[in-house]
Write a protein that holds these residues in place. Structure first.
Motif, PDB file in Angstrom:
ATOM      1  N   GLY A 131      44.102  40.244  38.230  1.00 49.81           N
ATOM      2  CA  GLY A 131      43.458  38.943  38.364  1.00 49.81           C
ATOM      3  C   GLY A 131      44.183  37.871  37.590  1.00 49.81           C
ATOM      4  O   GLY A 131      45.331  38.049  37.172  1.00 49.81           O
ATOM      5  N   MET A 147      39.862  33.849  34.700  1.00 50.88           N
ATOM      6  CA  MET A 147      39.257  33.459  35.976  1.00 50.88           C
ATOM      7  C   MET A 147      38.655  34.640  36.731  1.00 50.88           C
ATOM      8  O   MET A 147      37.958  34.449  37.719  1.00 50.88           O
ATOM      9  CB  MET A 147      40.301  32.765  36.855  1.00 50.88           C
ATOM     10  N   GLY A 148      38.926  35.855  36.316  1.00 51.84           N
ATOM     11  CA  GLY A 148      38.358  37.008  36.984  1.00 51.84           C
ATOM     12  C   GLY A 148      39.348  37.736  37.876  1.00 51.84           C
ATOM     13  O   GLY A 148      40.504  37.334  38.035  1.00 51.84           O
ATOM     14  N   ASP A 149      38.868  38.815  38.481  1.00 48.67           N
ATOM     15  CA  ASP A 149      39.713  39.676  39.314  1.00 48.67           C
ATOM     16  C   ASP A 149      39.974  39.044  40.677  1.00 48.67           C
ATOM     17  O   ASP A 149      39.126  38.355  41.235  1.00 48.67           O
ATOM     18  CB  ASP A 149      39.044  41.035  39.529  1.00 48.67           C
ATOM     19  N   LEU A 150      41.165  39.349  41.203  1.00 56.02           N
ATOM     20  CA  LEU A 150      41.494  38.999  42.576  1.00 56.02           C
ATOM     21  C   LEU A 150      41.517  40.243  43.456  1.00 56.02           C
ATOM     22  O   LEU A 150      41.111  40.214  44.608  1.00 56.02           O
ATOM     23  CB  LEU A 150      42.858  38.305  42.634  1.00 56.02           C
ATOM     24  N   ALA A 200      38.582  41.076  45.578  1.00 56.73           N
ATOM     25  CA  ALA A 200      37.451  40.753  44.705  1.00 56.73           C
ATOM     26  C   ALA A 200      36.781  39.462  45.175  1.00 56.73           C
ATOM     27  O   ALA A 200      37.405  38.628  45.843  1.00 56.73           O
ATOM     28  CB  ALA A 200      37.931  40.614  43.268  1.00 56.73           C
ATOM     29  N   PRO A 201      35.501  39.272  44.836  1.00 61.29           N
ATOM     30  CA  PRO A 201      34.795  38.044  45.263  1.00 61.29           C
ATOM     31  C   PRO A 201      35.527  36.764  44.881  1.00 61.29           C
ATOM     32  O   PRO A 201      35.486  35.782  45.627  1.00 61.29           O
ATOM     33  CB  PRO A 201      33.448  38.171  44.527  1.00 61.29           C
ATOM     34  N   GLN A 202      36.201  36.757  43.733  1.00 62.29           N
ATOM     35  CA  GLN A 202      36.899  35.553  43.289  1.00 62.29           C
ATOM     36  C   GLN A 202      37.988  35.150  44.281  1.00 62.29           C
ATOM     37  O   GLN A 202      38.234  33.964  44.500  1.00 62.29           O
ATOM     38  CB  GLN A 202      37.516  35.798  41.903  1.00 62.29           C
ATOM     39  N   ALA A 203      38.634  36.153  44.900  1.00 62.15           N
ATOM     40  CA  ALA A 203      39.708  35.867  45.852  1.00 62.15           C
ATOM     41  C   ALA A 203      39.171  35.316  47.164  1.00 62.15           C
ATOM     42  O   ALA A 203      39.928  34.746  47.949  1.00 62.15           O
ATOM     43  CB  ALA A 203      40.519  37.135  46.110  1.00 62.15           C
ATOM     44  N   ALA A 208      36.304  33.340  47.370  1.00 64.12           N
ATOM     45  CA  ALA A 208      35.298  32.317  47.066  1.00 64.12           C
ATOM     46  C   ALA A 208      35.395  31.089  47.960  1.00 64.12           C
ATOM     47  O   ALA A 208      34.392  30.412  48.211  1.00 64.12           O
ATOM     48  CB  ALA A 208      35.420  31.908  45.598  1.00 64.12           C
ATOM     49  N   SER A 209      36.596  30.783  48.464  1.00 64.60           N
ATOM     50  CA  SER A 209      36.772  29.576  49.271  1.00 64.60           C
ATOM     51  C   SER A 209      36.424  29.780  50.744  1.00 64.60           C
ATOM     52  O   SER A 209      36.433  28.816  51.522  1.00 64.60           O
ATOM     53  CB  SER A 209      38.214  29.075  49.160  1.00 64.60           C
TER      54      SER A 209
END
Length: 321
Positions: free
Chosen positions: A79, A83-86, A116-119, A121-122
């Motif tokens: 990640g 900012m968290g995991d990708l 991951a959810p962070q990847a 998010a958009s």
């Protein structure tokens, strides 16, 4: 008495060998852990100079086996720091790693790879949820033959066991580049940086790459209703048409373009109608080098698509083993 001494000696040797094995494995594990930590530090330093995002890697467990020259990393998280995991990967297995030199055989396997959810998010929520459920596997392996200078490699991506994409290629004339890579591997990161800044570095590297030729290869796609589902999800997010709409568009484009040879259009149309398997393979009678492809001499005398198909012994098959 002699028998007891013999048994005691045998036990001592076995215990020593076992202890040595576990110690060597532990030492290898420490080296790999140190390498990951140094990578994190290097990524952070590059990020501070604005060269790349602050990529960070973490894991839950690392094990090594010196007999098979392999490492296993459990629950690898990749990640952006802060900012968290990708991406998360259930298990990474690396085979053939060596401290000195480049191994002539190597492989890597990544299991249970997920975005991951962070990847995501958009993306629209429903599409993000769907993509977040996909489990992927990635495998890669290569083999180098020092006597002939041939390098073969292949890679496969699998998604939910319903879709796979794999390719393989065989290259010739790799000897000079291989020796160059072995030399660079022996250098420290600082020495590698200094060498890359030398004026002769890039021209010398491109010269070694230029003599490499591609001999043969293949690309194969296997689908078990994944593509239909994937495009339907994209359509719901209003990104593309659904699979039926995409099928109609591609079919019309192929049928209306007379320049596409029948050897290509017929199997592609068959795959669009029944999307199960599509395989492209080729084998050059006279393998073109990268420098010949760059200066255009590799294509001398090739004026039509049919000429290239003959030149590369290219075949395209749909829905056949």
């Amino acid at each position: 008495m002699g028998k007891k001494v013999w048994l005691g000696a045998a036990f001592f040797v076995s215990a020593s060998a076992l202890a040595g094995f576990f110690y060597a494995n532990h030492h290898a594990e420490q080296l790999m852990a140190g390498h990951i930590e140094r990578s994190n530090q290097q990524y952070l330093q590059l990020a501070e100079h604005g060269d790349m995002p602050p990529i960070h890697m973490s894991y839950s467990k690392l094990s090594a086996n010196i007999i098979t020259s392999s490492y296993k990393i459990q629950n690898l998280h990749i990640g952006i720091a802060g900012m968290g995991d990708l991406v998360t990967i259930g298990q990474v297995e690396l085979i053939g790693l060596q401290r000195d030199g480049l191994p002539e055989d190597g492989a890597a396997r990544l299991k249970d790879l997920k975005l991951a959810p962070q990847a995501l998010a958009s993306l629209p929520p429903e599409l993000a949820t769907y993509l977040g459920t996909l489990l992927m596997e990635l495998s890669y392996q290569y083999k180098y033959k020092a006597k002939t200078g041939e390098l073969s490699f292949q890679q496969e991506l699998r998604v939910n066991h319903h879709f796979s994409l794999n390719y393989r290629f065989a290259l010739t004339g790799v000897t000079d580049l291989w020796h160059f890579a072995e030399e660079v591997k022996q250098l420290t990161p600082e020495q590698q940086q200094q060498r890359s800044e030398h004026p002769d570095y890039l021209p010398d590297l491109m010269k070694k790459v230029g003599v490499i030729a591609i001999a043969n290869g293949s690309v194969e796609l296997e689908n078990k209703a994944f593509l239909e589902q994937f495009f339907d999800q994209l359509a719901q997010a209003q990104i593309t048409a659904d699979y039926a709409g995409m099928q109609q568009q591609f079919t019309a484009a192929l049928q209306q373009n007379p320049q596409i040879p029948e050897q290509i259009s017929t199997p592609v149309l068959g795959f669009l109608k029944q999307p199960q398997r599509l395989k492209l393979s080729f084998q050059f009678r006279q393998p073109p080098s990268f420098s010949q492809m760059q200066d255009g001499s590799a294509m001398a005398g090739i004026n039509t698509a049919e000429d290239f198909i003959s030149f590369a012994s290219l075949t395209l098959k749909a829905n056949s083993n």
